[in-house]
Scaffold this active site. Structure first.
Site, PDB file in Angstrom:
ATOM      1  N   PHE A  74       0.841  -1.196   0.000  1.00 52.77           N
ATOM      2  CA  PHE A  74       0.000   0.000   0.000  1.00 52.77           C
ATOM      3  C   PHE A  74       0.877   1.248   0.000  1.00 52.77           C
ATOM      4  O   PHE A  74       1.743   1.418   0.856  1.00 52.77           O
ATOM      5  CB  PHE A  74      -0.909   0.009   1.223  1.00 52.77           C
ATOM      6  N   GLY A  75       0.655   2.121  -0.983  1.00 51.97           N
ATOM      7  CA  GLY A  75       1.389   3.380  -1.079  1.00 51.97           C
ATOM      8  C   GLY A  75       0.489   4.564  -0.818  1.00 51.97           C
ATOM      9  O   GLY A  75      -0.651   4.604  -1.304  1.00 51.97           O
ATOM     10  N   TYR A  76       0.997   5.548  -0.082  1.00 53.07           N
ATOM     11  CA  TYR A  76       0.180   6.712   0.271  1.00 53.07           C
ATOM     12  C   TYR A  76       0.922   8.030   0.084  1.00 53.07           C
ATOM     13  O   TYR A  76       0.317   9.098   0.130  1.00 53.07           O
ATOM     14  CB  TYR A  76      -0.278   6.617   1.731  1.00 53.07           C
ATOM     15  N   GLY A  77       2.253   7.984  -0.119  1.00 48.05           N
ATOM     16  CA  GLY A  77       3.056   9.187  -0.322  1.00 48.05           C
ATOM     17  C   GLY A  77       3.822   9.070  -1.618  1.00 48.05           C
ATOM     18  O   GLY A  77       3.236   8.898  -2.687  1.00 48.05           O
ATOM     19  N   SER A  78       5.146   9.130  -1.524  1.00 44.89           N
ATOM     20  CA  SER A  78       5.957   9.083  -2.745  1.00 44.89           C
ATOM     21  C   SER A  78       5.852   7.745  -3.473  1.00 44.89           C
ATOM     22  O   SER A  78       6.104   7.680  -4.683  1.00 44.89           O
ATOM     23  CB  SER A  78       7.424   9.384  -2.425  1.00 44.89           C
ATOM     24  N   GLU A 103      12.441   2.553   3.302  1.00 37.88           N
ATOM     25  CA  GLU A 103      11.583   3.070   4.357  1.00 37.88           C
ATOM     26  C   GLU A 103      12.146   2.877   5.765  1.00 37.88           C
ATOM     27  O   GLU A 103      11.833   3.664   6.660  1.00 37.88           O
ATOM     28  CB  GLU A 103      10.205   2.394   4.279  1.00 37.88           C
TER      29      GLU A 103
END
Length: 204
Positions: free
Chosen positions: A12-16, A89
């Protein structure tokens, strides 16, 4: 740590990650995560800032919900991609993000578990609650090895807009950045109270 069953894995990606995943997914779909919201809650002293002039980047903080993008990784690429993401990360001297397996709902109705990097509230880089102008100051000042914090926020908001998301408080921060003025380095050092030294630059 997440158990590996040999099948495909979702991230799941939410930023870059939404606009620069750094890998080729087998599938990418809009997704909804409950229990967390995206927030500018991580001091950046490497990628989007320095120890002397930290920037600000996003993390998933507790509460609410978050719409982002879920990427499916092929089974034979899972170990390589997750190793890359862990280094991106979590490959720092202190904890910034924690890797979790959380359920997300895809835009086609499927519910799948997804690798998700959430903010570590006990980490030294977690900001806690900041005021609008303080966030704007950090975003305005931050420049690191991957570029400026302002560009990071702008590109994330652009990707969100493409998904039909306004951005809410994040848009307010970018607007405040545009109308603000520079703040001396010494004031950032006092405001953020971040550690300094030869290893302090090795962070997100």
């Amino acid at each position: 740590m997440m158990s590996m069953d040999g099948g495909d894995v979702w991230v799941f990606g939410y930023g870059s990650l939404m606009w620069r995943p750094g890998f080729e997914p087998a599938e990418a779909r809009a997704a909804l995560l409950y229990g967390y919201h995206r927030a500018l809650c991580i001091y950046s002293t490497r990628y989007r800032g320095t120890p002397e002039r930290p920037g600000l980047v996003m993390g998933l903080d507790r509460g609410g919900a978050c719409r982002g993008i879920a990427f499916r990784i092929r089974a034979d690429e899972t170990r390589t991609v997750l190793a890359y993401l862990d280094d991106r990360e979590m490959g720092q001297d202190d904890r910034v993000y924690l890797r979790r397996m959380l359920p997300v709902r895809l835009d086609d109705g499927r519910r799948v578990p997804a690798v998700t990097y959430v903010a570590d509230r006990n980490g030294a880089r977690y900001t806690g609650r900041l005021g609008l102008e303080h966030m704007a100051e950090l975003v305005r000042a931050g420049t690191g090895m991957m570029g400026t914090a302002r560009d990071y926020l702008s590109q994330t908001l652009e990707r969100m807009a493409e998904m039909g998301l306004h951005g809410g408080p994040l848009r307010d921060v970018l607007d405040a950045v545009a109308r603000g003025v520079e703040v001396p380095t010494a004031e950032y050092t006092r405001a953020t109270n971040l550690p300094s030294g030869p290893t302090s630059g090795k962070h997100v």
